[in-house]
Each structure stands twice: as structure tokens, then as C-alpha cells.
Design a protein around this motif. Structure first.
Motif, PDB file in Angstrom:
ATOM      1  N   MET A  84      29.597  40.114 -37.885  1.00 35.58           N
ATOM      2  CA  MET A  84      30.114  38.803 -37.519  1.00 35.58           C
ATOM      3  C   MET A  84      30.670  38.766 -36.100  1.00 35.58           C
ATOM      4  N   VAL A  85      30.776  39.929 -35.447  1.00 33.37           N
ATOM      5  CA  VAL A  85      31.311  39.958 -34.087  1.00 33.37           C
ATOM      6  C   VAL A  85      30.347  40.708 -33.156  1.00 33.37           C
ATOM      7  N   TYR A  86      30.398  40.346 -31.879  1.00 29.77           N
ATOM      8  CA  TYR A  86      29.620  41.048 -30.869  1.00 29.77           C
ATOM      9  C   TYR A  86      30.287  42.391 -30.552  1.00 29.77           C
ATOM     10  N   SER A  87      29.485  43.351 -30.118  1.00 30.98           N
ATOM     11  CA  SER A  87      30.122  44.549 -29.595  1.00 30.98           C
ATOM     12  C   SER A  87      30.416  44.311 -28.121  1.00 30.98           C
ATOM     13  N   MET A  88      31.559  44.819 -27.686  1.00 33.31           N
ATOM     14  CA  MET A  88      31.980  44.593 -26.312  1.00 33.31           C
ATOM     15  C   MET A  88      31.017  45.266 -25.336  1.00 33.31           C
ATOM     16  N   ASP A  89      30.476  46.429 -25.736  1.00 34.35           N
ATOM     17  CA  ASP A  89      29.549  47.138 -24.846  1.00 34.35           C
ATOM     18  C   ASP A  89      28.367  46.248 -24.484  1.00 34.35           C
ATOM     19  N   GLU A  90      27.823  45.598 -25.522  1.00 33.28           N
ATOM     20  CA  GLU A  90      26.659  44.756 -25.334  1.00 33.28           C
ATOM     21  C   GLU A  90      26.970  43.630 -24.344  1.00 33.28           C
ATOM     22  N   LEU A  91      28.117  42.961 -24.574  1.00 37.20           N
ATOM     23  CA  LEU A  91      28.467  41.825 -23.717  1.00 37.20           C
ATOM     24  C   LEU A  91      28.804  42.273 -22.302  1.00 37.20           C
ATOM     25  N   MET A  92      29.516  43.401 -22.185  1.00 33.58           N
ATOM     26  CA  MET A  92      29.904  43.877 -20.853  1.00 33.58           C
ATOM     27  C   MET A  92      28.676  44.244 -20.040  1.00 33.58           C
ATOM     28  N   GLU A  93      27.755  44.931 -20.711  1.00 36.81           N
ATOM     29  CA  GLU A  93      26.538  45.359 -20.038  1.00 36.81           C
ATOM     30  C   GLU A  93      25.776  44.167 -19.465  1.00 36.81           C
ATOM     31  N   LYS A  94      25.724  43.120 -20.289  1.00 36.97           N
ATOM     32  CA  LYS A  94      24.911  41.975 -19.919  1.00 36.97           C
ATOM     33  C   LYS A  94      25.598  41.064 -18.905  1.00 36.97           C
ATOM     34  N   TYR A  95      26.877  40.795 -19.146  1.00 46.13           N
ATOM     35  CA  TYR A  95      27.510  39.715 -18.397  1.00 46.13           C
ATOM     36  C   TYR A  95      28.614  40.179 -17.454  1.00 46.13           C
ATOM     37  N   ALA A  96      29.178  41.353 -17.670  1.00 48.86           N
ATOM     38  CA  ALA A  96      30.303  41.768 -16.842  1.00 48.86           C
ATOM     39  C   ALA A  96      30.157  43.254 -16.517  1.00 48.86           C
ATOM     40  N   PRO A  97      29.160  43.587 -15.689  1.00 53.26           N
ATOM     41  CA  PRO A  97      28.773  44.995 -15.493  1.00 53.26           C
ATOM     42  C   PRO A  97      29.881  45.879 -14.905  1.00 53.26           C
ATOM     43  N   ASP A  98      30.844  45.286 -14.199  1.00 52.67           N
ATOM     44  CA  ASP A  98      31.891  46.121 -13.604  1.00 52.67           C
ATOM     45  C   ASP A  98      33.074  46.354 -14.541  1.00 52.67           C
ATOM     46  N   PHE A  99      33.063  45.647 -15.652  1.00 52.38           N
ATOM     47  CA  PHE A  99      34.257  45.637 -16.502  1.00 52.38           C
ATOM     48  C   PHE A  99      34.519  47.004 -17.128  1.00 52.38           C
ATOM     49  N   LYS A 100      33.458  47.609 -17.640  1.00 54.54           N
ATOM     50  CA  LYS A 100      33.618  48.830 -18.416  1.00 54.54           C
ATOM     51  C   LYS A 100      34.332  49.924 -17.621  1.00 54.54           C
ATOM     52  N   ALA A 101      34.041  49.978 -16.315  1.00 59.12           N
ATOM     53  CA  ALA A 101      34.632  51.020 -15.491  1.00 59.12           C
ATOM     54  C   ALA A 101      36.152  50.859 -15.370  1.00 59.12           C
ATOM     55  N   GLN A 102      36.636  49.636 -15.606  1.00 61.14           N
ATOM     56  CA  GLN A 102      38.083  49.413 -15.477  1.00 61.14           C
ATOM     57  C   GLN A 102      38.850  49.850 -16.713  1.00 61.14           C
ATOM     58  N   LEU A 103      38.127  50.081 -17.812  1.00 64.42           N
ATOM     59  CA  LEU A 103      38.819  50.423 -19.058  1.00 64.42           C
ATOM     60  C   LEU A 103      39.184  51.900 -19.067  1.00 64.42           C
ATOM     61  N   ASP A 104      40.367  52.181 -19.598  1.00 65.76           N
ATOM     62  CA  ASP A 104      40.826  53.546 -19.742  1.00 65.76           C
ATOM     63  C   ASP A 104      39.893  54.289 -20.709  1.00 65.76           C
ATOM     64  N   PRO A 105      39.260  55.386 -20.271  1.00 60.79           N
ATOM     65  CA  PRO A 105      38.298  56.083 -21.159  1.00 60.79           C
ATOM     66  C   PRO A 105      38.931  56.547 -22.471  1.00 60.79           C
ATOM     67  N   ASP A 106      40.208  56.929 -22.426  1.00 62.71           N
ATOM     68  CA  ASP A 106      40.887  57.322 -23.663  1.00 62.71           C
ATOM     69  C   ASP A 106      40.939  56.164 -24.646  1.00 62.71           C
ATOM     70  N   MET A 107      41.213  54.975 -24.088  1.00 60.58           N
ATOM     71  CA  MET A 107      41.279  53.782 -24.934  1.00 60.58           C
ATOM     72  C   MET A 107      39.918  53.527 -25.581  1.00 60.58           C
ATOM     73  N   VAL A 108      38.881  53.593 -24.758  1.00 61.77           N
ATOM     74  CA  VAL A 108      37.536  53.316 -25.271  1.00 61.77           C
ATOM     75  C   VAL A 108      37.198  54.300 -26.372  1.00 61.77           C
ATOM     76  N   LYS A 109      37.545  55.555 -26.148  1.00 58.10           N
ATOM     77  CA  LYS A 109      37.244  56.587 -27.137  1.00 58.10           C
ATOM     78  C   LYS A 109      38.018  56.317 -28.430  1.00 58.10           C
ATOM     79  N   TYR A 110      39.287  55.971 -28.267  1.00 57.12           N
ATOM     80  CA  TYR A 110      40.126  55.796 -29.448  1.00 57.12           C
ATOM     81  C   TYR A 110      39.699  54.587 -30.277  1.00 57.12           C
ATOM     82  N   HIS A 111      39.342  53.510 -29.601  1.00 60.27           N
ATOM     83  CA  HIS A 111      39.090  52.269 -30.337  1.00 60.27           C
ATOM     84  C   HIS A 111      37.625  52.054 -30.699  1.00 60.27           C
TER      85      HIS A 111
END
Lengths: 567, 309
Positions: free
Chosen positions: A142-169
Motif C-alpha cells: 500500500m506504500v511506495y518504497s522511498m528508494d524507488e521514489l528517490m531514484e526516480k524523482y530526487a536523485p540527490d536525496f539519498k546521499a543526504q541520508l545518514d547511512p546508519d539510519m538507512v540501514k536501521y530503518h
């Protein structure tokens, strides 16, 4: 008796029909599937045509007016509605985006489950990331994955996220939500001191009248309450917040932590039994139960008003505003910014509450598990969203330093100045935030946009400095309790309870229900023997419904938590 | 009549009753749309329903939910509570409006009768949320007016928390139910009484029957069909304890006593999100309700020749 059969069946149908409902599920599902497919198709096209050109933040590409809807899990959060507060207006000016935030009118779980069952979801959802419904949203697609949306529409966003956070969540290798109030490891040393428990307070005039005795142990506290009752028979000796295991967790009432971590300072460590491969329910821990035994002792002495067990939060708050408890428990910031100011202005300064130090049991200091927040709610973008592109781009803005500063401090020179490298509200705004918090919230909303707040040294240090300057009493109180804090991050005890949809989740719900019924029995027991028999009866029932299976799952989830944290 | 073929007989009857049938049509349509069509949702009681898979594609469980239900101790408690509360309501609550109607009917001063009638049915329009709110205030052991009164009369101890006591719970449930519905329910009986031929009473007076005799030999027998129909319906409703009332009156001290089927179904279905399990509880409830009503109807038909169908 002609047509008898017909009448019978008509009656049967009448009787049954009352419980049928939620007929729209199927259609809604078809609808939710469609955007996913088209989105996937678009994805292919986008990759074929050109790699998204990354010239600056994605949200600057399109700043035309755009509104998306959002359900916020928390029916109390009327302050958080996006109206025309300064912070929200500024975000809209810059990005064109407005959030139409909605709250549940009744119980949040009812509201959420009904939305899920009918497939009628808003564009986005702010939901506690460890809520059982999260798995449902993800598993049901029922929800989009953030990876999919970031890749498509906000390519610079992922690099701003704390890698620990991404791993944890991440769940199944994908990020499905962005956490609000995610804090990094340095949060424990910078920013406002963390108070992980509901502290207990004593009314200043009563404390003085009984001779200001040192209150360092539960016995001291009990004696103080006895004296208070003698001298102030009209005042209720002790006040704690409402008990509800389903809402508050195993401690029953949020006020219990203060006692529990005194009676059982090593509770979290003791729950993990590596040899048996289980994480025990806290109710099996002696110290944990002793905290309830202490309340029972107070009840036997007539120091605990049984009405607290049937009070709703509002009734407790009303009595607290009237300073009708000698000793009362309350969330630190609320006590100093809501209750004490009100009590001082209506009843007099002498009736305001003063903080109590942590209680020592058997000469041991309490230990309060103070984790940095792994996040509070997650921001989910549902498949119902009409324009996920604009939403993820807005999220990039909200996550950026610029967005954080806009929504926390506003515009430099207008609402804040930089002082010694740290932002500081203009003096009139600062005064308003202390003296008239309600107006501060409705006019500026600097604490209320709560969407993707995250830790950052700049604003964390600034808020610590502001608190110290504007509310020295609260700052001192926080400092006093801070010494009992320990970092429980490495214990791996986050989000242990099994997923609600599994068999263990069902058992867990039953255990909670049993425990919820047992708490009043324990507290109101007429003797130690009655207390013990009620407790033993509970343990027996808990084992009967299969508590051990849940304890095994909790151990697995404990290992997973450690793994996600890379420990 | 027997010489006319059955087919013609039906057609004739439809033609004769055409206006009545047209009048019923909207209601029948309404029932089909809102009561019959949604019934297909009941199939989720036999599934492990997930919203995404929908009614058709959710995995089938057969009677799995029901097997779990009958092994679930909380379900058994809630079944017991439901019957306990409903039977108490039936025993004390069912005769109350009949008695009120008889008493009102005997009043000579008509204006007083109308005032009493209005006052007694007014509480029917107050929602349970408000009623239970009043109860918390009026029964507060420190400040409640009724609590104080009962303490001074020596009925309860000074520290009794009426709203937090599983023993007083049943009394309060039955009492408030009667208070709230007595006036409203008496309207049907009053209407039935109004339809009794006054000549019967006049003849009885001539024969020297006193008031009590007139009630016993004329009013009550005339009310018998109404009483029996309503009794059959009440028996069918034994498994449906009042959700609003129970839900509002439930708190951590009365949760054992207030756990009835409808509350449990709500808790499992909506709060815990186990839609199928919640539906299974509801379906069970409806089937029991139907069986009870059918038995009551059958028994009544055999004994008194009065019945619903």
C-alpha cells in the motif's frame, strides 16, 4: 402460516446484516494497483530517455502550488495541523507545497485500521515506525518504497541520508519511510539533556510544611506521603498517569518508569536470557514487580487513591492543574511550561511543584535507559498519492539543513539572529515561547511542523542554550536526573514485540490484555498474600496462552536489532 | 376458493394489494442495498482476510477462526457476561415499561399523565456518552451527589467507587438501561391500551369489577399479543448487549465485567486489526440470536398461539 420459510430467512438476514460492512475493499485495491503499474512503466521510460539531471535540489524544479493530504497518527496533535503558522507558510512559499494534515476523530487505531481495511488511504501517513500496522502497509503493497521514489524523482536525496539510519530503518532491503525525529549518536552529548522517564514532583509548600526531608529511597517517599496526608488531609497524597497496557506498554502507566528503574536498574539487561534464547517479558522480573508492590503498599496505607485506576488522562490533568496531589508525576517539559505556570498564576507560587531526585533501592542508584530516538513517526507515501513526485521532492527539502532551519527558526533577521554561531529567536518570540506557549504555537509553529525533524548540532546546541537561559529551573532538573541516564542503544532492545498479524502477535495481545487486568488487582490487593496469588495466577495464565513463544520471537528480534545497528 | 388455480390466486392477490406493494418497494430496495448486498462481506469470517487481497483472494481458513474462538478463554468470559447482563436486563427491564404503561393509563388527571410520559421518555434521546459522563460525576466517591446520598442512607461505604466496582456494575447497567428506555418502550403499550374498546371497561364497571380487576381481566389480556411479540424480539436480542453502554462504562477496574461479545468483537476486529476474527465473533453472535429467536417464537406458538411468524 404461509410463507413461513421466507419470513424466517428474511429475519435471519436482518439479524446478520448488521455486522456486514466495509464492502469497498476490492475496488479500492484495483485502484491502488494501477498507479504502481504506471509508475513502473514510467520508470522504464525515464531510464531510457535520460538519467535525471541533478542540478541542485529536486524540489526547486517545480514550485507551483500543490497540496497533499496526510493522516497524522495522534488524535491529540491539534497543534501540528498545518495552518498559517510562520514556519508552515515559509515552507509553502519556498516550495509551493501545502500539507493538508488530518487527525483521527476517535481512537487512532480504529481510524487507521478502518482506512487500511477500506483501502481509502490519504496521500501520506505519519505513523509510529514501530506500530504493528506498518508491516501491514508494506506487505500489502500500500506504500511506495522511498528508494524507488528517490531514484526516480530526487536523485540527490539519498546521499543526504545518514547511512546508519538507512540501514536501521530498511525492511527487506528497502527504505519504506523516512523517520521523524531521528537522532544520531552525538545527540546524547549535545542538545537538551534527555529525560527518558516521567519524573515525580512534590508540591513545594507541602514539602516545606513536612520539614523538607531528604527523599532518596522509596521508604523516604512513603514517609513523606504519610506526613503530607496528616497535614493536608484534603490533598490526595500521590498522583500517577492513567494505566493502559495497550496504549502505554508493559509498565502500564508512564509514571511507573520512575519506580521501575529504581527497583530494577538493570531490567533491560536482565530480560535477555542468552542461554535460553529468549527475551523475557518484564513481568517476570522481580524488581519490575516490586515497583507495583510499592504502589500496593501505598494503597494499603491509604496513600494511593484507587480512582487513579479509572481516571482518564483529562481527569488527572484537571486535578494536577488544581495542585491537588502532594506528589505527582508528569512529563518534564509539560510540568514546567504548562502546569507550574498555571498553578503559579491561579493558586500561588508556593503551590508549584519541585522535582524529586531518583530513588535508590538497596543503596543502588536508578538507571534510566536513555536512547537517542531512532525516530518517532515514519513518513509513508501511499500508492493512493496522486503526485508522489512532488511529495518526495518536498521531503528532500524538509530533510535538508535549509528546510530544518526554515521550519525550526524561520527567516534570519526576521524571526531569528545568529548569536555566536548559533541561531536564536528574536527576544519577543523567545519570551512568547515561555510565557504564552499556545500563541507561540499558533503564530509561529516552530515546534509543530513535525515532519522530518532530525538531529543537527546547530539547532540542538541552540535549543540547549535557550533552555538554560529561559528556563533555568527546568534545565537544573534535567541535569539532576541526567546523571542516571545510560545509553541503551547497544542493548538491542528496540522494537521487540512481534508483528500483530502473526500468531505470536496474537499471543502478545492476549498477554497484554491479561496483564492489563492484573495491574489493578495487584495495586489494590488487601495483603501481600493476595498480591502474590494474583501475580502467580497471572504468570500461570500468561504461560497458558503461550508467552514463551513470544519470548523466543523477541529474542530473534533482539538479535536483528543488534544486527541492524551493526553490533 | 379452492377451485381457483394457485397461480391465479397469487396473481389476483398481487393485483389486489398493488398499492400496498408499491408502498413497500422503497423499503425493500433499501434493505437489499444496505443489508443484503453487504452480507457477502461475511465470508471473511472464514478467511484470513487482508485488505490488499480483498474478499475474493484472501486465503481461506475454513472454520479456523471459529476453532480459535471456542478455545479462547476471553471469548467464553464475554459470552458468559453477555448472557448475564442480558438476562438481568430482560428480567428487570422487560416488565418495567408494561408497569409504567398500566400506571399511566390509570391516571385520571390527563395533564399530569402527559407530563410524566414526556419526562420518562426524554432520557431516551440522551446519548450513552453523556449518560455515562453524568454517572462518573454523580457517582464520584468524593464529590458525587448520588454517592453522598447513598453513603448518608447507609447503603454504601464512604469509600465505595461505584463506577470502579464489578459488583455494582451489573446493578448500574440494568438501572441506567431501565431509566433511559422505560418511557420510550411504554409508548407501544400505551398505544395498544388506547386501542381497547371502552365498552369492555364500561361493562366491567356495571358488573362491579374494581380497578385492579379491570386491569387484570381486560387490559392485560388485550396487551398479551404485544407483550409476546416484544418478548420474542427481546429473547432474540439476548446476545446483543448494548455496545455503547458497555464500551463507555468500561474502565480498568470493570473491564472483566464489561467484556461482552460486541465489545470483544470490536476490540479484536478494529483495535487489533484482526478483521476476520472480529467478523467471526459477530457472525457467531447473529447465529445465536437467530436460533434463540426461533426457539422463542416456536415455543410461544405452541403454548399461547401467539407468534411473530
Amino acid at each position: 402460516m404461509k410463507g413461513k420459510g421466507l419470513k424466517i430467512s428474511a429475519l435471519a438476514i436482518l439479524a446478520m446484516s448488521m455486522l456486514a460492512g466495509c464492502g469497498s475493499g476490492n475496488n479500492a485495491n484495483n485502484n491502488t494497483n494501477a498507479p504502481a503499474e504506471t509508475a513502473a512503466a514510467n520508470n522504464g521510460n525515464a531510464q531510457a530517455s535520460a538519467p535525471a539531471e541533478s542540478n541542485g535540489p529536486s524540489w526547486q524544479k517545480d514550485t507551483s502550488p500543490f497540496t497533499f493530504t496526510q493522516y497524522f497518527y495522534g488524535n491529540w496533535a491539534s497543534n501540528y495541523l498545518w495552518k498559517d503558522q510562520f514556519a508552515m507558510k515559509l515552507a509553502t512559499q519556498k516550495t509551493g507545497v501545502t500539507i493538508d494534515r488530518k487527525l483521527a476523530t476517535g481512537s487512532d487505531d480504529d481510524y487507521l485500521n478502518t482506512m487500511i481495511a477500506s483501502g481509502d488511504l490519504p496521500d501520506t501517513i505519519m505513523l509510529d515506525w514501530n506500530n504493528p500496522a506498518v508491516t501491514k502497509l508494506i506487505k500489502n503493497g500500500m506504500v511506495y518504497s522511498m528508494d524507488e521514489l528517490m531514484e526516480k524523482y530526487a536523485p540527490d536525496f539519498k546521499a543526504q541520508l545518514d547511512p546508519d539510519m538507512v540501514k536501521y530503518h530498511s525492511i527487506d532491503g528497502k527504505l519504506w519511510y523516512l523517520p521523524n525525529l531521528y537522532e544520531t549518536a552525538d545527540r546524547l552529548t549535545s542538545g537538551v539533556p534527555i529525560t527518558p522517564i516521567r519524573p515525580w514532583f512534590i508540591r513545594s509548600d507541602i514539602y516545606a510544611a513536612i520539614g523538607s526531608p531528604a527523599i532518596q529511597t522509596p521508604d523516604d517517599l512513603e514517609n513523606a506521603l504519610k506526613l503530607a496526608k496528616e497535614k493536608f488531609p484534603d490533598v490526595s497524597p500521590v498522583g500517577v498517569e492513567f494505566f493502559d497496557v495497550a496504549k502505554n506498554g508493559f509498565h502500564g502507566s508512564n509514571s511507573m518508569d520512575y519506580l521501575i528503574y529504581s527497583f530494577s536498574p538493570h531490567l533491560l539487561e536482565e530480560r535477555v536470557k542468552d542461554d535460553q534464547q529468549i527475551v523475557e517479558y518484564p513481568m517476570r522480573n522481580k524488581g519490575f514487580i516490586d515497583a507495583f508492590r510499592f504502589l500496593n503498599k501505598l494503597s494499603l496505607e491509604g496513600l494511593f487513591d484507587p480512582q487513579l485506576l479509572i481516571y482518564k488522562q483529562e481527569q488527572y490533568e484537571e486535578k494536577l492543574y488544581g495542585a491537588q496531589y502532594a506528589v505527582a508525576s508528569q512529563f518534564m517539559n509539560n510540568m514546567y511550561t504548562q502546569y507550574n505556570p498555571k498553578i503559579e498564576s491561579t493558586l500561588g507560587k508556593e503551590q508549584a511543584y519541585t522535582i524529586l531526585d531518583g530513588l535508590k533501592v538497596n543503596g543502588q542508584d536508578p538507571r534510566y535507559p536513555a536512547s537517542r530516538l531512532m525516530g518517532w513517526q515514519g513518513l509513508f507515501i501511499t500508492k493512493n498519492a496522486k503526485n508522489p513526485e512532488r511529495i518526495i521532492q518536498f521531503a528532500e527539502y524538509a530533510w535538508s539543513d535549509e528546510g530544518q532551519m526554515d521550519m525550526r527558526y524561520g527567516t534570519e533577521g526576521e524571526t531569528y539572529d545568529m548569536v555566536d554561531g548559533l541561531p536564536k529567536y528574536k527576544q519577543d518570540i523567545l519570551d512568547m515561547s515561555v510565557k504564552d506557549n499556545a500563541t507561540f504555537n499558533s503564530k509561529y509553529g516552530f515546534n509543530d511542523s513535525t515532519l522530518l525533524f532530525r538531529a543537527g548540532k546547530l539547532w540542538d546546541d541552540a535549543s540547549a542554550r535557550d533552555l538554560k537561559e529561559s528556563q533555568p529551573v527546568q534545565y537544573e532538573a534535567m541535569k539532576m536526573l541526567e546523571k542516571y541516564n545510560f545509553d541503551n542503544y547497544s542493548l538491542g532492545m528496540e522494537n521487540l514485540e512481534p508483528d500483530g498479524a502473526t500468531a505470536e502477535g496474537t499471543i502478545n495481545a492476549k498477554v497484554k490484555d491479561l496483564w492489563n487486568k492484573t495491574i489493578p488487582k495487584l495495586i489494590l490487593s488487601k495483603s501481600d498474600a493476595e498480591f502474590d496469588s494474583a501475580y502467580n495466577e497471572f504468570v500461570k495464565q500468561m504461560d497458558q496462552v503461550g508467552a514463551e513463544k513470544v519470548e523466543k520471537v523477541m529474542y530473534q528480534r533482539h538479535l536483528e536489532d543488534l544486527k541492524k545497528k551493526g553490533l | 376458493m379452492s377451485s381457483i388455480p394457485a397461480k391465479h390466486r397469487l396473481r389476483n392477490r398481487i393485483w389486489q394489494q398493488r398499492y400496498l406493494l408499491i408502498l413497500t418497494l422503497p423499503v425493500v430496495l433499501w434493505m437489499i442495498v444496505f443489508n443484503y448486498i453487504p452480507m457477502y462481506g461475511l465470508i471473511i469470517a472464514f478467511q484470513e482476510y487482508t485488505p490488499f487481497q480483498g474478499f475474493i483472494h484472501s486465503p481461506w481458513l475454513g472454520f479456523g477462526n471459529f476453532r480459535e474462538l471456542f478455545a479462547d478463554p476471553t471469548f467464553r468470559d464475554s459470552l458468559y457476561n453477555t448472557f448475564k447482563i442480558s438476562i438481568a436486563k430482560l428480567v428487570f427491564g422487560f416488565p418495567a415499561p408494561i408497569i409504567l404503561a398500566l400506571l399511566l393509563n390509570e391516571l385520571v388527571f390527563k395533564r399530569f399523565k402527559r407530563i410524566v410520559q414526556s419526562l420518562t421518555y426524554l432520557p431516551y434521546f440522551v446519548s450513552w456518552v453523556l449518560v455515562v459522563g453524568f454517572m462518573y460525576t454523580l457517582l464520584d466517591p468524593d464529590t458525587g451527589v448520588i454517592s453522598k446520598l447513598l453513603v448518608n442512607l447507609g447503603i454504601i461505604g464512604s469509600d465505595t467507587m461505584l463506577m470502579g466496582d464489578s459488583h455494582s456494575f451489573l446493578v448500574l447497567v440494568v438501572f441506567t438501561e431501565i431509566w433511559k428506555n422505560i418511557g420510550w418502550n411504554s409508548i407501544i403499550y400505551l398505544a395498544a391500551i388506547a386501542g381497547i374498546d371502552p365498552q369492555l371497561y364500561e361493562a366491567a364497571v356495571v358488573d362491579g369489577a374494581n380497578r385492579f380487576r379491570r386491569v387484570w381481566h381486560i387490559t392485560l389480556p388485550a396487551l398479551k399479543p404485544t407483550i409476546i411479540i416484544l418478548l420474542i424480539l427481546s429473547i432474540g436480542g439476548l446476545v446483543n448487549s448494548n455496545f455503547d453502554q458497555m464500551f463507555m462504562m468500561q474502565n480498568s477496574l470493570t473491564q472483566d465485567a464489561a467484556n461482552v461479545l460486541s465489545v470483544y468483537s470490536y476490540k479484536m476486529g478494529l483495535v487489533a486489526g484482526r478483521f476476520s476474527y472480529g467478523t467471526a465473533i459477530g457472525l457467531f453472535q447473529s447465529i445465536v440470536a437467530f436460533v434463540l429467536m426461533y426457539i422463542a417464537n416456536f415455543t410461544s406458538n405452541k403454548i399461547t398461539k401467539e407468534s411473530l411468524f
